[in-house]
Design an enzyme around this catalytic site. Structure first.
Site, PDB file in Angstrom:
ATOM      1  N   GLU A  11       0.964  -1.147  -0.165  1.00 25.40           N
ATOM      2  CA  GLU A  11       0.058  -0.147  -0.063  1.00 25.40           C
ATOM      3  C   GLU A  11       0.685   1.145  -0.007  1.00 25.40           C
ATOM      4  OE1 GLU A  11      -4.088  -1.533   2.161  1.00 25.40           O
ATOM      5  OE2 GLU A  11      -2.402  -1.413   3.555  1.00 25.40           O
ATOM      6  N   ASP A 201     -11.662  -6.402  -3.588  1.00 24.77           N
ATOM      7  CA  ASP A 201     -12.407  -7.240  -3.304  1.00 24.77           C
ATOM      8  C   ASP A 201     -13.904  -7.218  -2.897  1.00 24.77           C
ATOM      9  OD1 ASP A 201     -12.768  -7.997  -0.035  1.00 24.77           O
ATOM     10  OD2 ASP A 201     -10.671  -7.495  -0.380  1.00 24.77           O
TER      11      ASP A 201
HETATM   12  N1  ADE Z   1      -9.140  -5.059   3.065  1.00 23.65           N
HETATM   13  C1  ADE Z   1      -9.367  -5.511   1.908  1.00 23.65           C
HETATM   14  N2  ADE Z   1     -10.271  -6.410   1.488  1.00 23.65           N
HETATM   15  C2  ADE Z   1     -10.541  -6.691   2.918  1.00 23.65           C
HETATM   16  C3  ADE Z   1     -11.669  -7.419   3.642  1.00 23.65           C
HETATM   17  N3  ADE Z   1     -12.611  -8.194   2.670  1.00 23.65           N
HETATM   18  N4  ADE Z   1     -11.859  -7.390   4.816  1.00 23.65           N
HETATM   19  C4  ADE Z   1     -11.144  -6.626   5.683  1.00 23.65           C
HETATM   20  N5  ADE Z   1     -10.277  -5.843   5.223  1.00 23.65           N
HETATM   21  C5  ADE Z   1     -10.081  -5.830   3.928  1.00 23.65           C
END
Ligand code: ADE
Length: 230
Positions: A11, A201
């Site tokens: 990041e 995601d």
């Molecule tokens: N950061 C990126 N994706 C995530 C997720 N699904 N749950 C928690 N933190 C995240």
């Protein structure tokens, strides 16, 4: 001084590789980089994952380095329909979805003395919208910007039932693991802050594979906006 914080190496690596870094220090687990931007010096920090790491790094940046504006940049899981991988989310406010004092009559996420959520700084939000508009004007395929509440907790959400519960309980648009902790420490110190996230995601059963595939590309998109901020 402005500080830009990310949780994981992926990041902050993209940003660090594109700016002039003049020094690196490590305090506890926090990596702090001094950098020079077109408008003067700023800090970049890698906090580590989760609320405790984010809180510790935020206090270090404020107390030891004099950070007076803090911007968190990283990835998040999208919670609402219409938010897709690659989209950008700017938090309006942040809540800790794993903070529960309902047994004492509090609302879900409510922290005594703080509230249910902590609002991002209006001036930084305006500045970020302008930086986003400049990046989007230069690229017709630039991903959309969403604004809304981000939920933070000490777990990766990779389960549709949990995802829906967090979305519905907190009316949150995205979920991640640091933002609300940084927000709380900034509020306690009266330091303006902003959290922006690129969606890696959808916080469902596919989340882990998507996260791994997407995290580095997300840093590059973030930089296209952040460079207009420095
Ligand atoms: N950061 C990126 N994706 C995530 C997720 N699904 N749950 C928690 N933190 C995240």
């Amino acid at each position: 001084m402005l500080a830009i914080v990310g949780a994981m190496a992926e990041e902050v690596t993209c940003l660090l590789s594109r700016v002039k870094v003049t020094a690196k220090e490590v305090v506890g687990q926090t990596e702090v980089y001094r950098a020079e931007g077109p408008r003067g010096p700023f800090l970049v920090a890698k906090s580590g994952i989760g609320k405790v790491a984010a809180a510790a790094s935020t206090q270090i940046l404020i107390t030891k380095y004099g950070a007076d504006r803090i911007l968190f940049s990283g990835v998040a899981g999208g919670l609402k329909d219409g938010i897709r991988r690659g989209d950008i989310v700017m938090a309006t406010d942040l809540v800790q979805h794993d903070f529960h004092l309902e047994a004492f009559g509090r609302k879900p996420g409510e922290i005594p003395g703080i509230g249910v959520s902590v609002a991002c700084d209006g001036g930084l939000m305006r500045q970020f919208r302008e930086a986003y508009a400049a990046a989007a004007a230069a690229d017709p395929d630039f991903p959309p910007l969403h604004e809304g509440r981000i939920a933070t907790g000490d777990c990766i959400v990779a389960d549709t039932q949990l995802k829906n519960a967090i979305r519905d309980t907190f009316d949150a648009v995205a979920v991640e693991m640091e933002g609300a902790a940084l927000a709380q420490v900034c509020k306690m110190n009266r330091v303006p802050f902003l959290v922006i996230r690129t969606v890696s995601d959808n916080a469902d059963e596919e989340a882990i594979g998507d996260f791994d595939r997407f995290i580095e590309a997300a840093g590059i998109r973030d930089y296209e906006i952040l460079k207009n901020f420095l």
